[in-house]
Scaffold this active site. Structure first.
Site, PDB file in Angstrom:
ATOM      1  N   LYS A 186     -45.080 -26.252  54.070  1.00 35.48           N
ATOM      2  CA  LYS A 186     -44.698 -27.970  53.177  1.00 35.48           C
ATOM      3  C   LYS A 186     -43.280 -28.489  52.781  1.00 35.48           C
ATOM      4  O   LYS A 186     -42.955 -27.868  52.470  1.00 35.48           O
ATOM      5  CB  LYS A 186     -45.661 -28.233  52.294  1.00 35.48           C
ATOM      6  CG  LYS A 186     -45.842 -29.470  51.841  1.00 35.48           C
ATOM      7  CD  LYS A 186     -46.882 -29.461  50.491  1.00 35.48           C
ATOM      8  CE  LYS A 186     -46.864 -30.719  50.067  1.00 35.48           C
ATOM      9  NZ  LYS A 186     -45.502 -30.522  49.632  1.00 35.48           N
ATOM     10  N   ASP A 219     -31.255 -18.693  50.413  1.00 39.81           N
ATOM     11  CA  ASP A 219     -29.910 -18.608  51.056  1.00 39.81           C
ATOM     12  C   ASP A 219     -28.866 -18.571  49.849  1.00 39.81           C
ATOM     13  O   ASP A 219     -27.833 -18.334  50.782  1.00 39.81           O
ATOM     14  CB  ASP A 219     -30.035 -20.268  50.921  1.00 39.81           C
ATOM     15  CG  ASP A 219     -30.836 -20.577  51.858  1.00 39.81           C
ATOM     16  OD1 ASP A 219     -31.011 -20.272  52.777  1.00 39.81           O
ATOM     17  OD2 ASP A 219     -31.180 -22.046  51.957  1.00 39.81           O
ATOM     18  N   SER A 227     -43.935 -25.436  49.262  1.00 36.58           N
ATOM     19  CA  SER A 227     -44.015 -26.809  48.602  1.00 36.58           C
ATOM     20  C   SER A 227     -42.649 -26.202  47.263  1.00 36.58           C
ATOM     21  O   SER A 227     -41.997 -25.620  48.071  1.00 36.58           O
ATOM     22  CB  SER A 227     -44.491 -27.603  47.712  1.00 36.58           C
ATOM     23  OG  SER A 227     -44.084 -28.994  47.316  1.00 36.58           O
TER      24      SER A 227
END
Length: 724
Positions: A496, A482, A471
């Site tokens: 998740k 990224d 999460s």
């Protein structure tokens, strides 16, 4: 969140006169008035697309799913109920939808009552076996303990055979640990009797919460119902604070025992309690009636002990060395707000030895167990509210002062927490920009940004993750990856990719006292700034460590109703670096290093051995075979400690007398067991050290190769700190 007409109608039409009647076991045959109302409120919430991300109609098909999940919840190993028991309630499987909508949950209570009855029958059977001569272990029987996918036992006789093997395995474990028959019989008889008492204490609240969660988990894996006590515990875990005496409690036999003292709390400052003390009485204030709490459920004892800051509580304590019938010591404590500092972010510094001409590197490590935040404290603008981001920022400030060369953020086992904290924590390492995309139920996508100018750490960074990182951990790790801001090291994460919100069911009726509980409701799905989701697939590390838990055993992909992976458009974001050209060199150095790293090799061996045992799914009931296995493991432990001495590396404190003692956790000396858990924090951690070594490698490579540095960090604002 406004109250919908449907929810308002449910509140106003709740059957306030409904009073459940208890059966002979003391478990009501139906819900209380509040439980009936709660059932309707939860149905209204989960069926409304304005709230739920993926609402599903509560129809006959879902009713059958709820029935299946309810049985799996109460008897996951199929050790108590039989096929005839399940068939007895099969006629209700497509009627539970109507029961939830109407709040008339009698079928669920009837199943739970039968379940409690079957548990007691099994307990009686197991205790009876201890009086029989069935403990010869020269044959070739097996205890096949993995029963999740087996069919329900055909009848009681079939379950008898299963339990006979289970009891024989319990006996054999104790025998291999050196226990004598009389001692084994006494230990197991108490174990099974305590099992019976535990289940006998299950009440209407347990039945209701278990059943309602069978419904919520039919919507999606992360939608849950918390009764008022459960909601309070959840909020305490998120805020890392509570109001009470500051002690961790555990039930042992019929008594609640002090397991740990929380540093800085009233219990700690009083110096009047110690681990192992047994609580036999609790009184309120300076002269309130002392209630005998022997035999009580632990949550009921906790309810009596905790309370508002500034109030007093009296405890009657019996020390561990005294008999339970001894005269107790009576103490008075003033409750206070207690910070759970043990769960907060922690820091340490590792020194990675010099390599060739490159000097040693000092790598700062921050271990973060959760993305905690005191929501109430933040709402009230309390300057001292608990926050993962604030705590990490303080540690980074110290690292800057200490001039460490790089930072590893250890998110292993971090199951997530506050979305706000994930965004703000990312902002400590990037200078403004998008962190995560959030798609709501209607399809609208919003971008959550770090808006704070500047960074707390602009130097070399690595993020260590494993399958237990979920999460909010995945939001952070995905954003760092990224942006090319740091290396992600470890295992593929949990997967998740959904966002939950807590909905207080008492806010609509405006109750002064909590009555209905809270729902943790899936309201959105998050996506990385590069457009991909972490849902099901997780975050794939740049440098992979041996997998400790297979994706088929643990993670989002194991849920049968998890959302599928998908992607949306990327959003513009800074590309601080591109580590692809660096990874082959790091992999090569990593492989060479672990080839001679005993701790890392032992870790890999242990994982392989665990997987082999797990895949076997049974334990032999042949004593000679089991003893040979035990002696082999004991020899491995001994050899490793000797090797550590020879290599002059730290001994593993948990490998001293660490063989299987045959006992369960609540049967051991509580104070010693708590101390053993503390010792686990000092265990060698080869994965953490190797992560720091990989980061040190990256720093050295970029410092020593300007051409490579220009490829990896072409326009990075932090390039000067990665490669000076």
């Amino acid at each position: 969140m406004k109250l919908s007409p449907l929810l308002l109608a449910l509140v106003l039409t709740a059957p306030l006169a409904l009073l459940a009647r208890a059966d002979g076991d003391g478990l009501p045959t139906g819900p209380s008035a509040d439980q009936a109302t709660t059932s309707k409120l939860v149905y209204g919430l989960l069926s409304d697309s304005r709230y739920a991300y993926r609402p599903r109609p509560l129809d006959d098909a879902m009713s059958q799913d709820v029935f299946k999940r309810y049985l799996e919840s109460i008897d996951p190993g199929k050790m108590f109920l039989t096929a005839p028991d399940v068939a007895r309630f099969a006629s209700q499987k497509d009627k539970l939808d109507d029961a939830i909508k109407s709040g008339q949950l009698e079928p669920a209570y009837a199943i739970f009552t039968l379940y409690k009855q079957r548990v007691q029958e099994r307990v009686d059977f197991a205790r009876g076996l201890l009086k029989q001569d069935i403990f010869d272990f020269s044959g070739n029987e097996r205890w096949e303990y993995d029963r999740e996918d087996v069919p329900w036992a055909a009848d009681s006789a079939a379950l008898d055979a299963v339990w006979k093997k289970s009891v024989r395995n319990d006996w054999l474990r104790l025998k291999l640990a050196g226990k004598k028959p009389d001692e084994i019989r006494k230990t197991l008889d108490k174990r099974y009797a305590n099992l019976g008492k535990t289940y006998a204490d299950f009440n209407s609240d347990d039945a209701f919460q278990t059943f309602l969660n069978a419904y919520t988990s039919s919507i999606d894996p992360h939608t849950n119902y918390f009764d008022p006590r459960g909601a309070e515990r959840f909020n305490q875990s998120m805020s890392l604070s509570l109001e009470g005496i500051g002690a961790v409690l555990q039930k042992q036999d019929d008594v609640v025992v002090i397991r740990e003292i929380v540093p800085g709390g009233p219990a700690d400052l009083s110096d009047k309690l110690k681990p192992g003390d047994r609580i036999v009485g609790v009184g309120q204030g300076t002269n309130g009636l002392i209630e005998d709490v022997v035999g009580w459920r632990i949550d009921d004892v906790v309810e009596k002990i905790k309370g508002p800051k500034g109030t007093q509580v009296r405890l009657d304590l019996v020390p561990p060395e005294a008999g339970l019938d001894s005269k107790p010591n009576r103490i008075v404590l003033t409750r206070d707000k207690v910070r759970l500092a043990e769960e907060a972010a922690k820091a340490e510094t590792l020194t990675i030895p010099a390599h060739g001409d490159a000097p040693a590197k000092r790598i700062g490590v921050i271990k973060l167990k959760g993305f905690y935040q005191d929501f109430e404290g933040r709402r009230k603008n309390n300057g001292d509210y608990a926050s993962a981001t604030r705590d990490v920022a303080k540690l980074l400030k110290q690292f800057r002062a200490d001039k460490v060369d790089g930072v590893v953020l250890d998110l292993r086992g971090n199951g997530g927490g506050s979305l706000t904290e994930a965004i703000e924590l990312t902002g400590l390492f990037i200078d403004q920009g998008p962190v995560v995309q959030v798609r709501e139920s209607g399809g609208r996508v919003s971008v959550e940004n770090d808006r704070a100018p500047g960074v707390a750490w602009d130097g070399p960074l690595a993020v260590l993750v494993n399958r237990g990182s979920a999460s909010a951990s995945e939001i952070f790790a995905g954003a760092i990856q990224d942006y090319g801001r740091g290396l992600v090291i470890g295992e593929t994460t949990f997967g998740k990719g959904t966002v939950q919100n807590l909905v207080d069911l008492d806010r609509w009726p405006a109750n002064e006292k909590a009555r209905y509980g809270q729902v943790k409701l899936t309201i959105a799905q998050f996506f990385r700034v590069a457009g991909g989701s972490t849902q099901n697939k997780g975050v794939v590390p740049d440098i992979a460590f041996p997998v400790t838990v297979d994706a088929s055993d643990y993670g989002e992909s194991t849920y049968d109703n998890a959302l599928p992976w998908t992607r949306i458009a990327a959003v513009p974001h800074t590309q601080y670096g591109n580590f692809a050209p660096l990874l082959p060199k790091l992999e090569s150095l990593h492989a060479a290093r672990i080839a001679t790293d005993k701790e890392f090799q032992w870790q890999a061996e242990d994982v392989a051995r665990f997987k082999a045992e797990r895949d076997k799914k049974y334990l032999s009931l042949n004593e000679a075979e089991r003893r040979a296995e035990k002696e082999k493991l004991d020899a491995i432990r001994k050899d490793r400690q000797e090797e550590r001495k020879r290599l002059n590396i730290a001994l593993d404190p948990l490998l001293v007398d660490s063989g299987d003692d045959g006992l369960q956790a609540n049967e051991r000396d509580i104070a010693k067991e708590a101390a053993r858990e503390k010792a686990a924090e000092d265990r060698p951690d080869p994965l953490l050290r190797e992560s720091a070594a990989i980061l040190a490698d990256a720093i050295r490579l970029l410092n020593g190769d300007r051409a490579l540095a220009s490829q990896v960090l072409p326009v990075a604002k932090t390039a000067g700190h990665w490669a000076e």
